[in-house]
Design an enzyme around this catalytic site. Structure first.
Site, mmCIF file in Angstrom:
data_model
loop_
_atom_site.group_PDB
_atom_site.id
_atom_site.type_symbol
_atom_site.label_atom_id
_atom_site.label_comp_id
_atom_site.label_asym_id
_atom_site.label_seq_id
_atom_site.Cartn_x
_atom_site.Cartn_y
_atom_site.Cartn_z
ATOM 1 N N TYR A 52 27.914 27.564 83.521
ATOM 2 C CA TYR A 52 26.475 27.819 83.457
ATOM 3 C C TYR A 52 26.038 28.935 84.406
ATOM 4 O O TYR A 52 24.894 28.927 84.882
ATOM 5 C CB TYR A 52 25.692 26.546 83.786
ATOM 6 C CG TYR A 52 25.758 25.443 82.747
ATOM 7 C CD1 TYR A 52 26.432 25.617 81.533
ATOM 8 C CD2 TYR A 52 25.168 24.218 82.989
ATOM 9 C CE1 TYR A 52 26.497 24.588 80.603
ATOM 10 C CE2 TYR A 52 25.218 23.195 82.057
ATOM 11 C CZ TYR A 52 25.889 23.377 80.869
ATOM 12 O OH TYR A 52 25.949 22.358 79.956
ATOM 13 N N ILE A 235 19.035 14.326 79.328
ATOM 14 C CA ILE A 235 18.959 15.325 80.403
ATOM 15 C C ILE A 235 18.206 16.578 79.927
ATOM 16 O O ILE A 235 18.804 17.628 79.705
ATOM 17 C CB ILE A 235 20.362 15.696 80.937
ATOM 18 C CG1 ILE A 235 21.344 15.977 79.792
ATOM 19 C CG2 ILE A 235 20.899 14.589 81.837
ATOM 20 C CD1 ILE A 235 22.686 16.562 80.257
ATOM 21 N N LYS A 237 16.066 19.976 79.988
ATOM 22 C CA LYS A 237 16.018 21.115 80.913
ATOM 23 C C LYS A 237 14.623 21.713 80.904
ATOM 24 O O LYS A 237 13.987 21.828 79.850
ATOM 25 C CB LYS A 237 17.018 22.183 80.481
ATOM 26 C CG LYS A 237 17.046 23.401 81.418
ATOM 27 C CD LYS A 237 17.371 24.689 80.695
ATOM 28 C CE LYS A 237 16.211 25.180 79.864
ATOM 29 N NZ LYS A 237 16.472 26.506 79.234
ATOM 30 N N VAL A 239 12.246 24.828 83.366
ATOM 31 C CA VAL A 239 12.110 25.683 84.551
ATOM 32 C C VAL A 239 10.659 25.687 85.018
ATOM 33 O O VAL A 239 10.251 26.555 85.780
ATOM 34 C CB VAL A 239 12.610 27.115 84.280
ATOM 35 C CG1 VAL A 239 14.101 27.113 84.026
ATOM 36 C CG2 VAL A 239 11.871 27.769 83.106
ATOM 37 N N ARG A 243 6.305 20.518 83.827
ATOM 38 C CA ARG A 243 7.038 19.869 82.737
ATOM 39 C C ARG A 243 8.064 18.892 83.306
ATOM 40 O O ARG A 243 8.314 17.838 82.719
ATOM 41 C CB ARG A 243 7.717 20.917 81.853
ATOM 42 C CG ARG A 243 8.625 20.354 80.767
ATOM 43 C CD ARG A 243 7.913 19.463 79.757
ATOM 44 N NE ARG A 243 6.904 20.157 78.997
ATOM 45 C CZ ARG A 243 7.153 20.975 77.972
ATOM 46 N NH1 ARG A 243 8.396 21.230 77.598
ATOM 47 N NH2 ARG A 243 6.155 21.534 77.324
#
Length: 279
Positions: A52, A235, A237, A239, A243
């Protein structure tokens, strides 16, 4: 944050964690703030991987003063999954993560190296305290059966797979297998891969109506739906700090049977595919 027993060891792990695929493409400071906001909201289960990019280093920054609270997961790519390669890859991840151990270390997807080699590397790392448990990602039932025959019972902590309302293939066989064998099922990309239901679509309208009833968003309803079964974790995601807080709050949403049935009717499981879907 609601937690469940994770794998055969039944370690208590938050049902909603934080994914980190492609976070290194966002503003670094903003992404780190989002991770930290998630941790502060109870999402102390953080998933990353050696492939990643800068994600492991960004995770290290986000958890620098709270490592003891974190259930940290990372992954080795199959090309590194020889017995010695697993150890080298893990040690490199430990340096990037700035920690002395990974709570659960995964084989990212089935590869060409013998599984016995990979398992031996995992067990070397576990013996040395560099990982506390290990598991896999993107394994179908045939792969899991081969792995179980090599590793024996109570060794596979989890199987991380693609799971969202528009892709429920794992419910046919993978999820039942994991539940029967005490293997946690961790769903990645819960909002799909660029195909979250449009607000004006029938499914989008259903999600919005249920969200309105619970005073939340369609995204939170999706997370609650994916957690309706007892052996699942997810899980998402993000940024964005706001949120992340919303994602964490979804762990407390309880959908009633009618709401679940309505979502299932608009996002049917469909037939079992010949190949396990993955991203």
């Amino acid at each position: 944050m609601h937690a469940r027993g994770f794998g055969a060891a039944r370690v208590s792990v938050p049902v909603i964690g934080q994914g980190t695929w492609r976070i290194d493409g966002a503003d670094r400071a903003e992404a780190v703030r989002a991770l930290r906001a998630g941790v502060d909201a109870g999402m102390t289960h953080i998933d990353t991987a050696e492939m990643y990019g800068e994600a492991e280093a960004m995770v290290a920054e986000a958890i620098s003063d709270c490592r003891e609270e974190i259930f940290l997961v990372s992954k080795v790519v199959p090309s590194n999954a020889t017995r010695r390669g697993v150890v080298r890859a893990c040690e490199a991840s430990l340096r990037r993560l700035r920690t002395d151990r990974i709570d659960c270390y995964l084989l990212h997807w089935p590869g060409s190296h013998p599984l016995a080699e990979t398992v031996a590397g995992f067990e070397d790392l576990r013996r040395d305290g560099k990982i506390l448990s290990w598991g896999v990602s993107n394994f179908d039932v045939d792969d899991l059966e081969r792995l179980l025959a090599i590793a024996g019972p109570d060794r596979i902590a989890c199987n991380q797979v693609y799971y969202c309302p528009t892709e429920r293939a794992i419910e046919h066989a993978v999820l039942p297998w994991c539940t029967a064998h005490g293997v946690a099922l961790v769903g990645y990309s819960p909002f799909g891969s660029g195909d979250f239901p449009e607000p004006a679509s029938p499914g989008g309208r259903v999600l919005q109506s249920i969200a309105d009833a619970h005073g939340t968003s369609p995204y939170a309803i999706v997370l609650a739906f994916l957690l309706r079964l007892p052996n699942t974790f997810t899980i998402p995601k993000t940024v964005r700090a706001e949120r992340a807080v919303e994602n964490a709050a979804a762990a407390e949403i309880r959908l009633d049977p009618a709401e679940i049935a309505l979502i299932e009717s608009h996002f049917p499981r469909g037939p079992r595919p010949r190949v396990l879907p993955m991203l």
